[in-house]
Design a protein around this motif. Sequence first.
Motif, PDB file in Angstrom:
ATOM      1  N   UNK A  19       0.691  -1.156   0.104  1.00  0.00           N
ATOM      2  CA  UNK A  19       0.014  -0.025  -0.003  1.00  0.00           C
ATOM      3  C   UNK A  19       0.721   1.241   0.100  1.00  0.00           C
ATOM      4  N   UNK A  20       1.711   1.335   0.976  1.00  0.00           N
ATOM      5  CA  UNK A  20       2.772   2.428   0.738  1.00  0.00           C
ATOM      6  C   UNK A  20       3.460   2.569  -0.402  1.00  0.00           C
ATOM      7  N   UNK A  21       3.915   1.411  -0.978  1.00  0.00           N
ATOM      8  CA  UNK A  21       4.735   1.494  -2.229  1.00  0.00           C
ATOM      9  C   UNK A  21       3.708   2.168  -3.378  1.00  0.00           C
ATOM     10  N   UNK A  22       2.606   1.719  -3.294  1.00  0.00           N
ATOM     11  CA  UNK A  22       1.526   2.426  -4.265  1.00  0.00           C
ATOM     12  C   UNK A  22       1.416   3.848  -3.815  1.00  0.00           C
ATOM     13  N   UNK A  23       1.285   4.358  -2.778  1.00  0.00           N
ATOM     14  CA  UNK A  23       1.072   5.617  -2.335  1.00  0.00           C
ATOM     15  C   UNK A  23       2.399   6.394  -2.935  1.00  0.00           C
ATOM     16  N   UNK A  24       3.710   6.067  -2.636  1.00  0.00           N
ATOM     17  CA  UNK A  24       4.801   6.660  -3.089  1.00  0.00           C
ATOM     18  C   UNK A  24       4.604   6.833  -4.715  1.00  0.00           C
ATOM     19  N   UNK A  25       4.546   5.699  -5.290  1.00  0.00           N
ATOM     20  CA  UNK A  25       4.345   5.568  -6.738  1.00  0.00           C
ATOM     21  C   UNK A  25       3.458   6.690  -7.296  1.00  0.00           C
TER      22      UNK A  25
END
Length: 134
Positions: A19-25
């Motif tokens: 989820x955090x990776x998606x938010x960063x992307x």
Amino acid sequence: MDKMYRKYGITSIKAVEHLVLMIIAIATIVAIGQEIVHIFNAGEVALADLLLLFIYLEVLAMVSHYAESGKLPIRMPLYIAIVALARYLILDMKAMDDWRIASISFSTLILAATVIVIRWGQLKLPYPRPKEDN
């Protein structure tokens, strides 16, 4: 019972990680879009704009690599830091005193040397390969 909690705990942590990776992307893609709009509004492309786009591109590459492999190579954030310091130096050099310019330049050299040392260590002192389970 303990294995079940451990399994759910690891699964939950992995879900938050993705989820955090998606938010960063997504945040990085939005920032790229904002920078492109800024370039069009300004009517010119400055070196600072290009360097900022390179920083965003490197962040996306880092997220992509981490999502694919589950590993974060330490060199990628170092590359981002080097470009960020170069951008800072280019943008604000006229307003800086000599000591600040020297310290930023020295910091950049330390980061570059760190990248070289890490790369040398990866080539000359690799981690042993994990044994595969049959």
